[in-house]
Structure formats: structure tokens, C-alpha cells
Design a protein around this motif. Structure first.
Motif, PDB file in Angstrom:
ATOM      1  N   GLU A   3     -13.906  16.105  -2.537  1.00 29.91           N
ATOM      2  CA  GLU A   3     -14.280  15.963  -0.829  1.00 29.91           C
ATOM      3  C   GLU A   3     -13.471  18.202  -0.512  1.00 29.91           C
ATOM      4  OE1 GLU A   3     -15.361  13.812   2.312  1.00 29.91           O
ATOM      5  OE2 GLU A   3     -14.525  12.178   1.243  1.00 29.91           O
ATOM      6  N   SER A   4     -14.446  18.820   0.141  1.00 28.12           N
ATOM      7  CA  SER A   4     -13.482  19.850   0.905  1.00 28.12           C
ATOM      8  C   SER A   4     -13.867  19.539   2.370  1.00 28.12           C
ATOM      9  CB  SER A   4     -14.070  20.861   0.182  1.00 28.12           C
ATOM     10  OG  SER A   4     -15.715  20.863   0.724  1.00 28.12           O
ATOM     11  N   ASP A   5     -12.620  20.049   3.431  1.00 28.74           N
ATOM     12  CA  ASP A   5     -12.801  20.296   5.149  1.00 28.74           C
ATOM     13  C   ASP A   5     -14.081  20.708   4.973  1.00 28.74           C
ATOM     14  OD1 ASP A   5     -11.058  18.113   4.551  1.00 28.74           O
ATOM     15  OD2 ASP A   5      -9.933  19.477   3.860  1.00 28.74           O
ATOM     16  N   TRP A   6     -14.694  20.396   6.648  1.00 31.16           N
ATOM     17  CA  TRP A   6     -15.486  21.231   6.949  1.00 31.16           C
ATOM     18  C   TRP A   6     -14.600  22.198   7.396  1.00 31.16           C
ATOM     19  CZ3 TRP A   6     -17.431  16.895  10.754  1.00 31.16           C
ATOM     20  CH2 TRP A   6     -18.157  16.463  10.545  1.00 31.16           C
ATOM     21  N   LEU A   8     -11.947  25.238   9.530  1.00 39.61           N
ATOM     22  CA  LEU A   8     -11.239  24.893  10.500  1.00 39.61           C
ATOM     23  C   LEU A   8     -11.751  25.756  12.258  1.00 39.61           C
ATOM     24  CD1 LEU A   8      -8.718  22.891  11.096  1.00 39.61           C
ATOM     25  CD2 LEU A   8      -7.121  24.639  10.337  1.00 39.61           C
ATOM     26  N   HIS A  28     -12.136  20.355  12.869  1.00 32.77           N
ATOM     27  CA  HIS A  28     -13.197  20.736  11.411  1.00 32.77           C
ATOM     28  C   HIS A  28     -14.197  20.844  12.412  1.00 32.77           C
ATOM     29  CE1 HIS A  28     -10.237  20.976   8.607  1.00 32.77           C
ATOM     30  NE2 HIS A  28      -9.508  20.453   9.561  1.00 32.77           N
ATOM     31  N   PRO A  30     -19.082  22.192  10.928  1.00 30.65           N
ATOM     32  CA  PRO A  30     -19.674  22.504   9.865  1.00 30.65           C
ATOM     33  C   PRO A  30     -20.061  23.932  10.588  1.00 30.65           C
ATOM     34  CG  PRO A  30     -20.719  20.710  10.406  1.00 30.65           C
ATOM     35  CD  PRO A  30     -19.506  20.403  11.562  1.00 30.65           C
ATOM     36  N   ASP A  31     -20.584  23.233  12.076  1.00 33.43           N
ATOM     37  CA  ASP A  31     -20.863  25.276  12.665  1.00 33.43           C
ATOM     38  C   ASP A  31     -20.626  24.964  14.044  1.00 33.43           C
ATOM     39  OD1 ASP A  31     -22.390  23.236  14.285  1.00 33.43           O
ATOM     40  OD2 ASP A  31     -24.130  23.837  12.771  1.00 33.43           O
TER      41      ASP A  31
END
Lengths: 95, 336
Positions: A3-6, A8, A28, A30-31
Motif C-alpha cells: 500500500e502507499s499512504d495518502w 502528508l 494524512h 487524500p485532499d
């Protein structure tokens, strides 16, 4: 399960009117909208703020610690920039 | 002068290691000797970095696993007020986990990797959370004893040499004292209640006392990382000193509750003003650490399940964010 992270985000909180926003930590998200929401849930559960800024961590340009000497040391020996460097006759009560 | 050499913020991780520094006492050593704080972009020995990632991550894991024993009582709290309080407390534990994961990430290990180390058992969490909470009094005992012991451990960490960890701990400690008080108040209410409630409170104390005093870790004579961590200013007091402080603070509180601490050897040493206590069963401690506690498997299954069940939410929010960004981009191009 890879996985990757949203991304920072750096969070800055204004504690009350009249003071600056101060760095509180990171979230973290996504937007930016969810970053604000997460920051609100994480950093203001006890009325610690009246305003929040979020900034993508990757958008912050920081000074290089290796440059700290050339950047900040020249200011150390210039005590004349401070009023306390100037002795005044006792007769001058306030200046 | 490379002002753009570090494009990253203070939180994106390491840029230099000890080997980058010229000979002579390194900047790191000078800062440690002066009891100054180390910040994320400072050069630091690899071992210091690794020790901190391990300690902060395990601390973070403990916070989020710690939501489970009390979370079990959220739907069964005896009143709406108790339920609201417990919800706030469990939410705080999640928040503490996030502060700590944030601090660990400043050392260059991404969040998902830290979680993966927890989920695959490569990193541990505090053994205390492998015990069950069969009654409401256990919720009280956890707040009073487990959070009480945690505070004793955590207050010195507010002066830890690593800046982001110390700052996270300041925030956490402020919130923990509410946790301990609400737990003590549950115990007080039960202790002053019916004979059955009193009995329930005593039984919870009997269950949690020994695991709580084991939370400070093995005796200093057997502790593996202690010395180096002390020298680096990560740890400020030994395990035995903190355990003694906790016991000295807690025994009078138990007296006030009218409950009996389940240690027949416990007695006040008049000459020192501190309490002597009985032999701790470290075989049990190591058994639980190794995975054979009452709830180890259940805790891990719940955690991994929560992560996997949240996968579609993470994917959906990421997809939504990508769509919004694409729309904003298209609108921008349409306008120009």
C-alpha cells in the motif's frame, strides 16, 4: 499487501483570535478538504483552536541544517541590534 | 548554499546520517551533551534513529490496540454520560496513536510500513492490552491503573531528546490525566455502591494490579535497551524507579477506595517512606509478550480486520480526490 499512504499535510492551528497559527503536527489525507476534517478531529477536540491551516508537506521548502552556520551565525555577534546593548545615563528614565 | 537541497518539509524524513559529519565531536553528540533537542533533519546515528522508530511505533501500536479492551464496553456503558466519556477516551487513544505515528514518520519510515510491522507481528504493542475486560469495573481499573502507569512512564518522555516525540508526548500527557480520573471515579462509585459492586471493583483490581506494575518493563538489571537510551536522552528514568513511583502513588488511592491490593508482601518501609512489594511473576509477563496472553490473537485479528475492512473506504476517498483534482485541472484549462 502493498500500500502507499495518502499525502502528508502539515497542520497549523490558531488557538484564539489575535495570535498566529502555530504548527501542531501532521495528518494524512487524500485532499485538502479531508485534511482539514482530519486535522479538526485530531487537534481541536478540546477547543484548542478557532482556525486551521493545512499545507501539503511536499510544498514546504525548509532551510538545510548544513547551512545553519552561514544563515544564522552572522546574527549572533551583532548585539547592537538589541536596545540592551546601549547604556544610558541614569538621568534618562525611559527610552 | 542549497536552499532547495531540502525540498522536503521538516517532516519528510532523514537527509543525513552520522557518517556525513566531519570528525570531532559531531553535531549530534554536542546537542545531546547540551541536553538540546534533535530535530528530524539533523544528522543522527543510525542506531538512534532505529531505536526511536522502534520505540515510537510500538508506543503508537499500543495506543490503537488499547482502544479495544475499553471499546468493548462502549455499547454497554451504564449511563449516557459514562458512554459519552468512554467514547471520548477511546477517541483520544486513536488520536494518541496518530500523534505518535506522525512523530515516527519524521524519522523516514512511512505510515503504512509501520502498520504492516504491527499487522505481521514484527513489532509489538504493550502486553497489558492482551488482558480481557469482563466487567464494567475493568474499565474503571484500566483508567485508574493502566492509564496511571502510562502517565508515570510518559511524563519523562516529554523531555525526550527527539523533538517530535517529546512534543507528541506533551499533548498526550495533557489528555491522559482525564483518562486516569474518569477511571478512578468509576472505581470510587463502585466501591461506594452495593456489596456486589464493591466486589466487582475488588475483583477488577485483583486482575489488573500485577499486569499494571509489569507495564514498566523488566527490572533494570535485565532490561536490554536501557543504558544506551539513557545516554541518548530517550529514556530519563529506569524501569524500577518508575514502578516504585507508581506504587507509592497508587497504594494510598487504593486505601481511599477501601480496596485491597492483591499483594500480601506489600508494606510501607518507614525508613524510606516507600512501599516494599512482593515478587513479580515475570514468567507470566514473557508468556504474554510472546503471544500466549488471554487476548493476543483476538486483538490482532480485530486490528487486521479493521484495516482490511477499511480498504474500500481508503480507495474510494483516493478515487474521489483524484476525480476532483482532474475536474479542477480541466476547469482551469477551459478558462485559459
Amino acid at each position: 499487501m502493498s500500500e502507499s499512504d495518502w499525502p502528508l499535510w502539515e497542520v497549523f492551528v490558531r488557538a484564539k483570535r489575535g495570535v498566529s497559527h502555530v504548527h501542531a503536527g501532521t495528518v494524512h489525507a487524500p485532499d485538502s478538504e479531508l485534511a482539514l476534517q482530519n486535522a479538526r478531529d485530531l487537534f481541536t477536540r478540546r477547543a484548542e483552536g478557532v482556525s486551521i491551516w493545512v499545507v501539503r508537506s511536499s510544498d514546504v521548502t525548509a532551510s538545510d541544517p548544513a547551512d545553519a552556520g552561514s544563515l544564522f551565525e552572522p546574527a549572533i555577534d551583532k548585539t547592537f541590534r538589541h536596545p540592551s546593548d546601549f547604556e544610558l545615563p541614569d538621568e534618562v528614565a525611559h527610552m | 548554499m542549497g536552499s532547495s537541497a531540502i525540498t522536503a518539509s521538516a517532516n519528510t524524513g532523514p537527509t543525513a546520517t552520522q557518517s556525513d559529519v566531519e570528525s570531532g565531536p559531531s553535531l549530534f553528540d554536542r546537542l545531546i551533551d547540551a541536553d538540546e533537542r534533535i530535530e528530524p533533519t539533523d544528522p543522527m546515528p543510525d542506531e538512534y534513529r532505529a531505536t526511536l522508530v522502534r520505540q515510537i511505533a510500538q508506543h503508537a501500536h499500543s495506543e490503537i490496540i488499547g482502544m479495544q479492551p475499553e471499546g468493548a464496553w462502549l455499547t454497554r456503558a451504564p449511563s449516557l454520560r459514562r458512554k459519552a466519556i468512554l467514547t471520548a477516551k477511546v477517541q483520544d487513544e486513536a488520536g494518541h496513536g496518530l500523534y505518535l505515528y506522525g512523530a515516527a514518520e519524521t524519522l523516514g519510515t512511512p505510515r503504512h510500513e509501520l502498520l504492516e510491522r504491527l499487522h505481521t507481528g514484527r513489532q509489538k504493542y504493550s502486553s497489558i492490552f492482551n488482558y480481557p475486560t469482563p466487567t464494567w469495573a475493568d474499565v474503571g481499573a484500566i483508567g485508574w491503573l493502566v492509564d496511571g502507569a502510562a502517565i508515570m512512564n510518559q511524563v519523562p518522555l516529554c523531555r525526550c531528546s527527539y523533538g517530535p516525540y517529546a512534543r507528541a508526548m506533551v499533548r498526550i500527557c495533557k489528555e491522559e490525566s482525564f483518562h486516569q480520573r474518569q477511571g478512578f471515579q468509576i472505581m470510587l462509585t463502585l466501591a461506594q455502591g452495593t456489596p456486589e459492586q464493591r466486589e466487582m471493583a475488588q475483583a477488577a483490581l485483583d486482575r489488573w494490579w500485577w499486569p499494571a506494575i509489569m507495564m514498566f518493563g523488566p527490572p533494570d538489571s535485565e532490561s536490554t535497551h536501557g543504558d544506551q537510551s539513557m545516554r541518548w536522552g530517550i529514556k530519563r528514568f529506569g524501569n524500577d524507579v518508575l514502578r516504585q513511583k507508581f506504587i507509592d502513588a497508587t497504594v494510598p488511592q487504593a486505601d481511599l477506595l477501601g480496596l485491597t491490593i492483591p499483594d500480601p508482601d506489600l508494606r510501607l518501609d518507614e525508613s524510606t517512606g516507600t512501599y516494599r512489594y512482593g515478587e513479580i511473576d515475570w514468567t507470566e509477563f514473557w508468556k504474554v509478550v510472546r503471544g500466549d496472553g488471554p487476548c493476543n490473537a483476538e486483538r490482532m485479528a480485530t486490528r487486521v480486520g479493521a484495516h482490511e475492512n477499511g480498504q474500500w473506504v481508503r480507495e474510494a476517498t483516493a478515487a474521489y480526490a483524484a476525480k476532483q483534482a482532474a475536474r479542477a485541472e480541466a476547469a482551469l484549462q477551459g478558462a485559459s
